[in-house]
Design a protein around this motif. Structure first.
Motif, PDB file in Angstrom:
ATOM      1  N   LYS A 166      -9.859  -2.004  -3.915  1.00 38.13           N
ATOM      2  CA  LYS A 166      -9.020  -2.873  -4.770  1.00 38.13           C
ATOM      3  C   LYS A 166      -8.105  -1.997  -5.628  1.00 38.13           C
ATOM      4  N   ALA A 167      -8.664  -0.920  -6.186  1.00 34.36           N
ATOM      5  CA  ALA A 167      -7.875  -0.023  -7.041  1.00 34.36           C
ATOM      6  C   ALA A 167      -6.777   0.673  -6.222  1.00 34.36           C
ATOM      7  N   LEU A 168      -7.112   1.087  -5.000  1.00 36.96           N
ATOM      8  CA  LEU A 168      -6.102   1.746  -4.150  1.00 36.96           C
ATOM      9  C   LEU A 168      -4.980   0.779  -3.785  1.00 36.96           C
ATOM     10  N   THR A 169      -5.349  -0.490  -3.502  1.00 35.88           N
ATOM     11  CA  THR A 169      -4.340  -1.498  -3.146  1.00 35.88           C
ATOM     12  C   THR A 169      -3.430  -1.775  -4.346  1.00 35.88           C
ATOM     13  N   ARG A 220       3.278   1.315  -6.837  1.00 31.23           N
ATOM     14  CA  ARG A 220       4.148   2.373  -6.304  1.00 31.23           C
ATOM     15  C   ARG A 220       5.323   1.792  -5.532  1.00 31.23           C
ATOM     16  N   GLU A 221       5.049   0.718  -4.760  1.00 25.27           N
ATOM     17  CA  GLU A 221       6.085   0.173  -3.874  1.00 25.27           C
ATOM     18  C   GLU A 221       6.814  -1.024  -4.480  1.00 25.27           C
ATOM     19  N   GLY A 222       6.395  -1.421  -5.695  1.00 20.64           N
ATOM     20  CA  GLY A 222       7.046  -2.539  -6.386  1.00 20.64           C
ATOM     21  C   GLY A 222       6.958  -3.839  -5.600  1.00 20.64           C
ATOM     22  N   ASP A 253      -0.151  -9.864  -2.897  1.00 15.81           N
ATOM     23  CA  ASP A 253      -0.302 -10.461  -1.563  1.00 15.81           C
ATOM     24  C   ASP A 253       0.348  -9.584  -0.494  1.00 15.81           C
ATOM     25  N   GLU A 254       1.530  -9.038  -0.837  1.00 16.08           N
ATOM     26  CA  GLU A 254       2.227  -8.158   0.120  1.00 16.08           C
ATOM     27  C   GLU A 254       1.435  -6.860   0.352  1.00 16.08           C
ATOM     28  N   ALA A 255       0.876  -6.322  -0.740  1.00 17.44           N
ATOM     29  CA  ALA A 255       0.105  -5.070  -0.621  1.00 17.44           C
ATOM     30  C   ALA A 255      -1.145  -5.295   0.232  1.00 17.44           C
ATOM     31  N   VAL A 256      -1.804  -6.445   0.041  1.00 20.26           N
ATOM     32  CA  VAL A 256      -3.013  -6.761   0.828  1.00 20.26           C
ATOM     33  C   VAL A 256      -2.631  -6.952   2.297  1.00 20.26           C
ATOM     34  N   ALA A 257      -1.527  -7.679   2.548  1.00 17.29           N
ATOM     35  CA  ALA A 257      -1.090  -7.929   3.930  1.00 17.29           C
ATOM     36  C   ALA A 257      -0.759  -6.614   4.628  1.00 17.29           C
TER      37      ALA A 257
END
Ligand code: NAP
Length: 259
Positions: free
Chosen positions: A192-195, A201-203, A207-211
């Protein structure tokens, strides 16, 4: 399937949360009594209570740093006969190869190589005397396929893997079966912390980071602590007697290889 370990006792290190907790829960579901451990007493007691309520087994909770000599002494003092040892601890911090100094390597080796070896040395002689024992070391997929920023982890876990390869073959004839379980990405606080850091980082949105994270795995998802625990419980079972010194990779096929 009855794994045939009801009434045994397991020490599961670093088990108030995450993968260790998944292993403790799965062993308890098989009727295994437990000694569980973590540094934070509150979450540890809550997990102990949840396990007792769910499975009616005996659970002794010992709040201590398993990577420190005093912490290990405290845990071992609370243990009676231990039939099953699940070695686990938090992983070393990420970084960049030129920055790691001798002290960083010593700390990583202490936590993720010498701690499991110390517990093996403390508990396996009793297993040998009784003619039955199981050891599962939680290491990492990084043993098979290095993760660049986790060089300290890659190094320490490779050292433990070498030790287990030799030692497992010396104790299996005496009824003690020792193997390693290698997690790829699993749904724990660490992931969870890494996500969250990818999101920042990617702004992008969470939901987008999880996908994005899930799409990177052939299964389209990450693993669960329940799946991980079930595999660990099998590796502690009566049926694992011919599996010796193996490195079982649980990563949803992320490591792309034929063998
Ligand atoms: P987690 O969710 O962060 O859980 C860590 C658990 O270990 C907590 O109960 C924590 O409690 C306890 N703990 C940490 N350091 C400890 C210590 N020194 N002494 C005693 N207890 C300690 O971690 P996880 O994701 O389950 O990961 C478990 C292991 O697998 C780690 O070594 C990790 O690097 C490795 N791994 C995980 C993944 C993954 O996807 N999750 C992938 C590859 C490798 P306290 O903080 O209260 O002590």
């Amino acid at each position: 399937m009855d794994l045939g370990i009801k009434g045994k006792t397991a020490l599961v290190c670093a088990s108030s949360k995450g993968l260790g907790r998944g292993c403790a829960m799965a062993l308890a579901a098989e009727g295994v009594n437990l000694v569980i451990n973590a540094r934070g007493a509150e979450a540890l007691e809550a997990t102990a209570e949840e396990i007792r309520a769910a499975h009616g087994v005996e659970v002794t909770a010992v709040a201590a740093d398993i990577t420190a000599e005093e912490g290990r002494a405290k845990v071992l003092e609370a243990c009676g006969q231990i039939d099953i040892l699940v070695n686990n601890a938090g992983g070393p911090p990420p970084g960049f190869w030129p920055d790691w100094e001798r002290e960083d390597f010593i700390a990583a080796l202490d936590a993720n190589m010498l701690t499991p070896i110390a517990l093996i040395k403390a508990l396996v002689p009793g297993m040998i005397d009784r003619g039955w024992g199981r050891v599962v070391n939680i290491t990492s997929a990084s043993v098979r396929s290095p993760i660049a920023q986790l060089g300290l982890s890659n190094s320490a876990r490779a050292g433990l893997t070498g030790y287990v390869a030799g030692t497992s073959r010396q104790v299996c004839g005496k009824g003690v079966i020792m193997n390693n379980l290698l997690p790829g990405s699993h749904d724990t606080d660490r992931i969870k912390a890494l996500t969250e850091s990818t999101r920042q980082r990617e702004g992008i949105t969470m939901d987008e980071a999880v996908a994005k994270r899930n799409a990177a795995n052939p299964t389209g998802r990450i693993g669960t602590a329940e799946e991980f625990g079930a595999t660990c419980a099998f590796m502690c079972s009566q049926y694992v007697g011919f599996m010796v010194g193996q490195n079982i990779l649980l990563d949803g096929g992320a490591f792309n290889a034929t063998l």
